[in-house]
Design a protein around this motif. Structure first.
Motif, PDB file in Angstrom:
ATOM      1  N   MET B  61      -8.525  -4.545 -12.387  1.00 27.59           N
ATOM      2  CA  MET B  61      -8.355  -4.068 -11.008  1.00 27.59           C
ATOM      3  C   MET B  61      -8.570  -5.199  -9.983  1.00 27.59           C
ATOM      4  O   MET B  61      -7.962  -5.188  -8.914  1.00 27.59           O
ATOM      5  N   SER B  66      -1.478  -4.277  -8.171  1.00 25.66           N
ATOM      6  CA  SER B  66      -1.872  -2.866  -8.225  1.00 25.66           C
ATOM      7  C   SER B  66      -1.023  -2.013  -9.163  1.00 25.66           C
ATOM      8  O   SER B  66      -1.528  -1.067  -9.763  1.00 25.66           O
ATOM      9  N   ILE B  70      -2.896   0.967 -11.206  1.00 28.25           N
ATOM     10  CA  ILE B  70      -3.066   2.104 -10.290  1.00 28.25           C
ATOM     11  C   ILE B  70      -2.823   3.461 -10.950  1.00 28.25           C
ATOM     12  O   ILE B  70      -3.565   4.424 -10.705  1.00 28.25           O
ATOM     13  N   SER B 147      -8.429   1.894  -4.542  1.00 34.14           N
ATOM     14  CA  SER B 147      -7.230   2.505  -5.124  1.00 34.14           C
ATOM     15  C   SER B 147      -6.366   3.139  -4.035  1.00 34.14           C
ATOM     16  O   SER B 147      -5.141   3.008  -4.046  1.00 34.14           O
ATOM     17  N   ALA B 150      -4.586   0.521  -2.178  1.00 36.21           N
ATOM     18  CA  ALA B 150      -3.487  -0.026  -2.976  1.00 36.21           C
ATOM     19  C   ALA B 150      -2.264   0.887  -2.899  1.00 36.21           C
ATOM     20  O   ALA B 150      -1.126   0.415  -2.832  1.00 36.21           O
TER      21      ALA B 150
END
Lengths: 181, 181
Positions: B61, B66, B70, B147, B150
């Protein structure tokens, strides 16, 4: 005329009730317990069910009269709640866990102070410090609520030695004694 | 007259912007992220600092683009948040932990759905399931926020094998590969 009579009688009853020494000795620390204790339900719902809170549980709470354990229990509750408060951040918005616990710490500290002011010094603490135990929020605040309820009815009593000894048949904590002076 | 001209030019710019395919490919799941993510700050403040949340952390990560992590990360976040939701009771009043986590679960589940709909299937999940790790609320929601950020910039890319391989020098997780079809 009848109305005036009823009012006078009501006033006399009220005065008798207020100045009755029986009422005075019962619930000696009652006025230290504010409505903030009602937020305990919200707090328990807002804490993870499997989060463990450390508390030095004073044995005999289930079987002995409240004057035997209340003083030490409220001190231990104050320690645990102060530790718990430190686990949260103070956010200004709404009813946060921090703000609820902060109010509970204040109540418990007030009760510790009240116990010091009243004649319960004759119930000495156990020489051995109670062992720390882990409780879920539900169980921990169950003990908290039970202590608060006990305060509401707490009387100044002339306690006897036998009252604060756990019977060997009534509890697994055999014959533990809380010394009296 | 000048005002009308300015308006027409503004309208043309806006239309160009809205129908520009570049804008369409960037932030493909952006609209699934609602303003409810802002409540994460309140939630972190309202969780005990030492409470541990289990998450299967997808490695890479910090170093990989990403699109490599992801899809799997958001699935693991959904699992962890659903477990976390189960730890709280649903109280109707105010902004409870339950209500915040419930909204976050919905966002994350929407993102999982979005990833299934888009052409990221070409990034296959690792054959090995990531190991469960324990995170404090602050760290867990740090990963959550990363996250979400992203997702806001996620593009449909023609990824290459080399992009999703962790270099042996850049990370202690040496040479872990995320397979591509």
């Amino acid at each position: 005329m009848k109305k005036t009579q009823t009012w006078i009688i009501t006033c006399i009853y009220l005065q008798l009730l207020l100045f009755n020494p029986l009422v005075h000795t019962q619930g000696i620390c009652r006025n230290r317990v504010t409505d903030d204790v009602k937020d305990v339900t919200k707090l328990v719902a807002n804490l993870p069910k499997d989060y463990m809170i450390t508390l030095k549980y004073v044995p005999g709470m289930d079987v002995l009269p409240s004057h035997c354990w209340i003083s030490e229990m409220v001190e231990q509750l104050s320690v645990s709640l102060t530790d718990l408060l430190d686990k949260f951040s103070n956010i200004s918005e709404g009813l946060s866990n921090y703000s609820i616990i902060d109010k509970l710490v204040k109540i418990v500290d007030d009760l510790v102070e009240c116990m010091e002011e009243h004649s319960f010094e004759n119930v000495k603490k156990s020489s051995k410090s109670p062992e720390p135990r882990q409780f879920t929020p539900e169980k921990f605040f169950g003990i908290f609520n039970k202590s608060i309820d006990a305060f509401k009815d707490l009387e100044i009593v002339a306690s006897t030695m036998s009252e604060c000894v756990i019977s060997s048949t009534s509890s697994p904590e055999k014959g533990k004694t809380y010394k009296h002076s």
